[in-house]
Design an enzyme around this catalytic site. Structure first.
Site, PDB file in Angstrom:
ATOM      1  N   MET A 193      30.315  30.012  73.002  1.00 49.14           N
ATOM      2  CA  MET A 193      30.764  29.534  74.313  1.00 49.14           C
ATOM      3  C   MET A 193      29.928  30.062  75.477  1.00 49.14           C
ATOM      4  SD  MET A 193      33.027  27.493  73.464  1.00 49.14           S
ATOM      5  CE  MET A 193      34.072  27.148  72.066  1.00 49.14           C
ATOM      6  N   CYS A 194      28.824  30.712  75.196  1.00 45.31           N
ATOM      7  CA  CYS A 194      27.955  31.208  76.266  1.00 45.31           C
ATOM      8  C   CYS A 194      27.080  30.084  76.804  1.00 45.31           C
ATOM      9  CB  CYS A 194      27.076  32.347  75.761  1.00 45.31           C
ATOM     10  SG  CYS A 194      27.952  33.892  75.553  1.00 45.31           S
ATOM     11  N   HIS A 195      26.925  30.065  78.127  1.00 51.10           N
ATOM     12  CA  HIS A 195      26.074  29.079  78.777  1.00 51.10           C
ATOM     13  C   HIS A 195      24.603  29.460  78.617  1.00 51.10           C
ATOM     14  CE1 HIS A 195      29.904  28.497  80.885  1.00 51.10           C
ATOM     15  NE2 HIS A 195      29.486  27.279  81.146  1.00 51.10           N
ATOM     16  N   ASP A 240      16.445  47.703  60.834  1.00 56.15           N
ATOM     17  CA  ASP A 240      15.639  46.920  59.895  1.00 56.15           C
ATOM     18  C   ASP A 240      14.285  47.577  59.627  1.00 56.15           C
ATOM     19  OD1 ASP A 240      14.890  44.552  58.317  1.00 56.15           O
ATOM     20  OD2 ASP A 240      13.517  44.157  59.983  1.00 56.15           O
ATOM     21  N   MET A 253      27.379  39.168  78.347  1.00 56.12           N
ATOM     22  CA  MET A 253      27.151  38.874  76.929  1.00 56.12           C
ATOM     23  C   MET A 253      25.670  38.956  76.591  1.00 56.12           C
ATOM     24  SD  MET A 253      30.054  38.702  75.612  1.00 56.12           S
ATOM     25  CE  MET A 253      29.424  38.359  73.987  1.00 56.12           C
ATOM     26  N   GLU A 254      24.829  38.581  77.526  1.00 53.76           N
ATOM     27  CA  GLU A 254      23.385  38.647  77.296  1.00 53.76           C
ATOM     28  C   GLU A 254      22.932  40.096  77.144  1.00 53.76           C
ATOM     29  OE1 GLU A 254      24.302  34.669  78.364  1.00 53.76           O
ATOM     30  OE2 GLU A 254      24.956  36.525  79.288  1.00 53.76           O
TER      31      GLU A 254
END
Length: 159
Positions: free
Chosen positions: A74-76, A127, A112-113
């Site tokens: 749902m992130c733009h 990793d 969120m970014e």
């Protein structure tokens, strides 16, 4: 409280931000990775099989910020104006703290970014040195601060 990501029929939707004012928005997030002394020393001495770990983690964090809308449903998609990534050495843990700052002038925030950038950067460190230490712990991924927008400013209180 009304859920903003559901329509009147309880179906998922992306929030409509077209009526919101553009404001300068900044979000800062951080997270940590703890590891063995051997893994930490290999990173610091730039002596790993996969190349320069910290530089690669910074690039990965930046890419994570830019790709957030591809990963979080749902992130733009955003027109970011700046991304910064800092890594603090924590020799006493041993480990590293990753801090990501995301900026834009827009109608929706960049929390969120910033959080995604931190997550991807830390996963990249994992990793790149998992051959040395599979027991590394990624923790404390959190929003440190945000500014701009209708909900105003937030700053995490230091404990």
């Amino acid at each position: 409280m009304e859920l903003t990501h559901l329509d009147n029929n309880n179906r998922p939707k992306m929030v409509d931000v077209s009526d919101k004012n553009e404001t300068k928005r900044v979000a800062i997030a951080s997270g940590e990775i703890k590891m063995s002394r051997e893994a930490y020393d290999a990173i610091i001495s730039n002596n790993t099989k996969k190349g320069p770990v910290l530089q690669t983690a910074v690039i990965a964090a930046i890419m994570g910020v830019k790709k957030t809308s591809d990963l979080i449903p749902m992130c733009h998609p955003l027109l970011l104006s700046g991304i910064n990534c800092d890594i603090e050495e924590q020799p006493s843990k041993p480990g590293f703290k990753l801090i990501v700052t995301a900026k834009l002038n827009g109608q929706t925030g960049v929390e969120m970014e910033a959080l995604t950038g931190v997550s991807i950067g830390l996963l990249t460190i994992y990793d790149m040195v998992k051959a040395i230490d599979k027991s590394m712990i990624i923790s404390n991924i959190q929003l440190e601060s945000k500014s701009g927008g209708k909900s105003g400013n937030f700053k995490r209180e230091q404990i």
